[in-house]
Design a protein around this motif. Structure first.
Motif, mmCIF file in Angstrom:
data_model
loop_
_atom_site.group_PDB
_atom_site.id
_atom_site.type_symbol
_atom_site.label_atom_id
_atom_site.label_comp_id
_atom_site.label_asym_id
_atom_site.label_seq_id
_atom_site.Cartn_x
_atom_site.Cartn_y
_atom_site.Cartn_z
ATOM 1 N N ARG A 120 33.697 62.836 -107.113
ATOM 2 C CA ARG A 120 34.616 61.781 -106.356
ATOM 3 C C ARG A 120 35.828 61.527 -107.641
ATOM 4 N NH1 ARG A 120 31.088 57.352 -103.321
ATOM 5 N NH2 ARG A 120 32.930 57.087 -102.016
ATOM 6 N N PRO A 121 36.952 62.249 -107.768
ATOM 7 C CA PRO A 121 37.732 62.271 -108.618
ATOM 8 C C PRO A 121 38.885 61.143 -108.457
ATOM 9 C CG PRO A 121 38.237 64.195 -107.292
ATOM 10 C CD PRO A 121 37.001 63.744 -106.841
ATOM 11 N N ASP A 123 42.102 61.351 -109.789
ATOM 12 C CA ASP A 123 43.500 61.903 -109.976
ATOM 13 C C ASP A 123 44.547 61.208 -109.346
ATOM 14 O OD1 ASP A 123 42.145 63.412 -108.373
ATOM 15 O OD2 ASP A 123 43.552 65.067 -108.725
ATOM 16 N N PHE A 124 44.594 60.958 -108.043
ATOM 17 C CA PHE A 124 45.491 60.750 -107.411
ATOM 18 C C PHE A 124 45.839 59.028 -107.453
ATOM 19 C CE2 PHE A 124 43.736 63.012 -103.415
ATOM 20 C CZ PHE A 124 44.087 64.132 -103.955
ATOM 21 N N SER A 162 43.462 60.077 -99.408
ATOM 22 C CA SER A 162 42.420 59.258 -100.026
ATOM 23 C C SER A 162 42.422 57.886 -99.496
ATOM 24 C CB SER A 162 42.631 59.432 -101.574
ATOM 25 O OG SER A 162 41.801 58.535 -102.005
ATOM 26 N N VAL A 163 40.998 57.294 -99.195
ATOM 27 C CA VAL A 163 40.923 55.852 -98.825
ATOM 28 C C VAL A 163 41.208 55.065 -100.180
ATOM 29 C CG1 VAL A 163 39.520 54.097 -97.991
ATOM 30 C CG2 VAL A 163 39.642 56.247 -96.939
ATOM 31 N N GLY A 164 40.520 55.238 -101.233
ATOM 32 C CA GLY A 164 40.564 54.747 -102.306
ATOM 33 C C GLY A 164 41.713 54.575 -102.964
ATOM 34 N N ASP A 304 31.145 59.115 -93.147
ATOM 35 C CA ASP A 304 29.829 58.364 -93.176
ATOM 36 C C ASP A 304 29.225 58.449 -91.813
ATOM 37 O OD1 ASP A 304 30.726 57.487 -95.503
ATOM 38 O OD2 ASP A 304 31.130 55.482 -94.937
ATOM 39 N N ILE A 326 34.904 66.273 -95.937
ATOM 40 C CA ILE A 326 35.374 65.547 -96.869
ATOM 41 C C ILE A 326 34.533 65.517 -98.352
ATOM 42 C CG2 ILE A 326 35.902 62.951 -97.461
ATOM 43 C CD1 ILE A 326 37.394 63.651 -94.920
HETATM 44 C C1 UD1 Z 1 35.829 55.725 -99.042
HETATM 45 C C2 UD1 Z 1 34.755 54.899 -98.572
HETATM 46 C C3 UD1 Z 1 33.552 55.880 -98.284
HETATM 47 C C4 UD1 Z 1 34.061 57.156 -97.181
HETATM 48 C C5 UD1 Z 1 35.347 57.645 -97.620
HETATM 49 C C6 UD1 Z 1 35.907 58.636 -96.802
HETATM 50 C C7 UD1 Z 1 34.838 52.700 -99.558
HETATM 51 C C8 UD1 Z 1 34.019 51.864 -100.642
HETATM 52 N N1 UD1 Z 1 34.375 54.115 -99.748
HETATM 53 O O1 UD1 Z 1 35.673 56.521 -100.215
HETATM 54 O O2 UD1 Z 1 32.503 55.154 -97.539
HETATM 55 O O3 UD1 Z 1 33.010 57.794 -96.932
HETATM 56 O O4 UD1 Z 1 36.352 56.571 -98.205
HETATM 57 O O5 UD1 Z 1 36.273 58.109 -95.745
HETATM 58 O O6 UD1 Z 1 35.788 52.356 -98.797
HETATM 59 N N2 UD1 Z 1 39.852 62.702 -103.722
HETATM 60 C C9 UD1 Z 1 40.644 63.374 -104.924
HETATM 61 N N3 UD1 Z 1 41.474 62.744 -105.832
HETATM 62 C C10 UD1 Z 1 41.455 61.186 -105.836
HETATM 63 C C11 UD1 Z 1 40.800 60.643 -104.840
HETATM 64 C C12 UD1 Z 1 40.124 61.389 -103.608
HETATM 65 O O7 UD1 Z 1 40.646 64.809 -104.766
HETATM 66 O O8 UD1 Z 1 41.969 60.712 -106.694
HETATM 67 C C13 UD1 Z 1 39.337 63.426 -102.645
HETATM 68 C C14 UD1 Z 1 37.916 63.186 -102.736
HETATM 69 O O9 UD1 Z 1 37.367 64.035 -103.831
HETATM 70 C C15 UD1 Z 1 37.403 63.439 -101.433
HETATM 71 C C16 UD1 Z 1 38.430 62.909 -100.424
HETATM 72 O O10 UD1 Z 1 39.502 63.054 -101.554
HETATM 73 O O11 UD1 Z 1 37.074 64.869 -100.990
HETATM 74 C C17 UD1 Z 1 38.420 61.490 -99.889
HETATM 75 O O12 UD1 Z 1 38.128 60.545 -100.801
HETATM 76 P P1 UD1 Z 1 38.491 59.021 -100.638
HETATM 77 O O13 UD1 Z 1 39.124 58.733 -99.238
HETATM 78 O O14 UD1 Z 1 39.206 58.773 -101.988
HETATM 79 O O15 UD1 Z 1 36.871 58.450 -100.818
HETATM 80 P P2 UD1 Z 1 36.691 57.139 -101.297
HETATM 81 O O16 UD1 Z 1 37.795 56.256 -101.295
HETATM 82 O O17 UD1 Z 1 35.784 57.367 -102.561
#
Ligand code: UD1
Length: 415
Positions: A120-121, A123-124, A162-164, A304, A326
């Protein structure tokens, strides 16, 4: 502690869907953007909320939880170093990078914890902070961000929704100078909830629920009282329990059921009737198989929900295929389901599930939050006794889980 389920019974009962974990955690992070008080009603009584409360206290907030109301006073926040212990416990603490940086001009945090469902990187997130003018220094286990002056709005384009990252960028940009345009934003309902909450605080945001967000920075934000939305993944959990076990459940929430989830439940043979807040689900037959299902960002079927449908398909009347789109480690629960008699093969991120007529109880272990929830469903569908260890993963996101199962007529207890 473990959860013991005596399975093989049909679902019968009703319950009110708890407040949303994935909405409340970013809102808690957002509360530190202002110097006032945030009151969140309908806040779920779950481990992640209490862990996030501890992180907020560790930087100077006063946090109080009573009767599903969470009160956060952030007037005395001054510490910018977020301690390792609390951050290790909860993934959402990464959202404090954005909000503490925006409020205090610097932040230092160690790499976050949470469920190990894949790499769970972040970088974005960090690339966006840099683009807005922050200095970001990544050491072995720590990240330090520094803004020598107010961060500046800019155009940011996400390579994947990406959600986060979307949440962190929103949190950083509400107090930045000028306009931030976020392209390729995630569109999850929890992001819409965060934007509405921030708007009530005084932020200027448009475009929530679409892939383009515009945020016009403001100088300060005010105190708010907020009624939290229901948890769509908890809804899906109890809906899948009904789809797998058969029977009838009455679930209460005011929010609409997302289209993808509704469609999938109907494909499984589940009937859904709605009248105001009351949603009646019933399953009269063996679940139907699903030829192909891929988990995707919203509005697709959620990752999820992948662990929640897998046990249901194990007793499906045919062969189903799931592609995880995902996170890569989300098939770990297959090993546990096989102990219950499931017939599943998988290669990389594709699982092929051949329905069997019976699952049997077994000693299994939760590997993460949603796989734990999936095992609750599997246990309720199986004949005999299932014991699920590592229950703490389930408590991260489900309030009084045995109580909720009992309310739906399932024989479950903590042992
Ligand atoms: C959030 C949810 C989690 C859900 C997920 C996907 C919360 C607290 N957590 O997790 O329950 O399962 O969304 O809907 O709300 N990625 C990158 N670089 C980044 C960020 C993401 O490569 O900087 C990739 C990740 O490896 C993954 C994808 O993007 O493959 C989705 O990640 P992300 O949507 O960011 O998931 P979370 O926010 O961690």
């Amino acid at each position: 502690m473990a959860i013991q389920i005596d399975g093989g019974k049909k679902v019968s009962g009703s319950l009110v869907i708890q407040g949303s974990k994935n909405a409340v955690l970013p809102i808690m992070a957002a509360s530190v953007l202002g110097a006032g008080t945030t009151v969140i009603e309908n806040c779920p009584d779950i481990f992640d909320v209490h862990a996030m409360s501890d992180v907020l206290r560790s930087i100077g907030a006063s946090v109080n939880y009573r009767n599903h109301t969470l009160t956060i006073c952030s007037s005395h926040i001054k510490k910018t170093a977020i301690e390792e212990k609390s951050v290790g416990e909860i993934r959402a603490s990464i959202l404090l990078l954005g909000s503490v940086l925006a409020r205090l001009g610097s932040v230092s945090i160690c790499y976050p914890g949470g469920c190990s469902i894949g790499s769970r990187p972040i970088d974005f997130h960090l690339r966006a902070f840099r683009k807005m003018g922050a200095q970001v220094n990544e050491e072995k286990d720590r990240i330090d961000c520094l803004a020598k002056k107010r961060l500046t709005g800019t155009t940011i384009s996400l390579p994947f929704p990406s959600v986060g990252a979307t949440e962190n960028i929103i949190l950083t940009s509400v107090l930045a100078e000028g306009e931030t345009v976020l392209l390729g934003a995630a569109m999850e309902p929890e992001i819409t909830e965060l934007c509405r909450f921030l708007r009530k605080m005084g932020a200027q945001i448009t475009g929530e629920g679409t892939d383009t967000l515009r945020v016009c920075g403001v100088k300060e934000l005010k105190s708010v009282r907020w009624g939290l939305c229901a948890d769509r993944i908890v809804f899906l959990t109890w809906a899948m329990l009904t789809a797998g076990c058969g029977g009838e459940a009455e679930l209460f929430m005011k929010e609409t059921i997302p289209c993808a989830e509704k469609q999938v439940l109907e494909q499984l043979g589940c009937m859904i009737e709605r009248e105001g807040r009351r949603i009646c689900l019933s399953q009269k037959h063996v679940p139907r198989p699903i030829r192909y299902l891929k988990t995707q960002p919203y509005p697709g079927y959620p990752t999820d929900g992948q662990s929640l449908i897998m046990p249901v398909l194990c007793k499906g009347n045919g062969v189903s295929t799931i592609e995880e789109g995902i996170f890569e480690n989300r098939f770990r629960m297959i090993r546990q389901l096989k102990k219950m008699g499931a017939n599943i093969d998988y290669v990389c991120n594709h699982a092929r599930i051949t329905g069997v007529t019976k699952l049997h109880g077994a000693l299994v272990q939760a590997d993460d939050l949603r796989s734990g929830a999936g095992l609750l469903i599997g246990g309720a569908m199986a004949e005999g006794r299932t014991t699920i260890t590592k229950e703490h993963f389930i408590n991260r996101g489900y309030e009084n889980v045995t109580g909720q199962l009992q309310a739906l007529g399932i024989l479950a207890e903590e042992v």
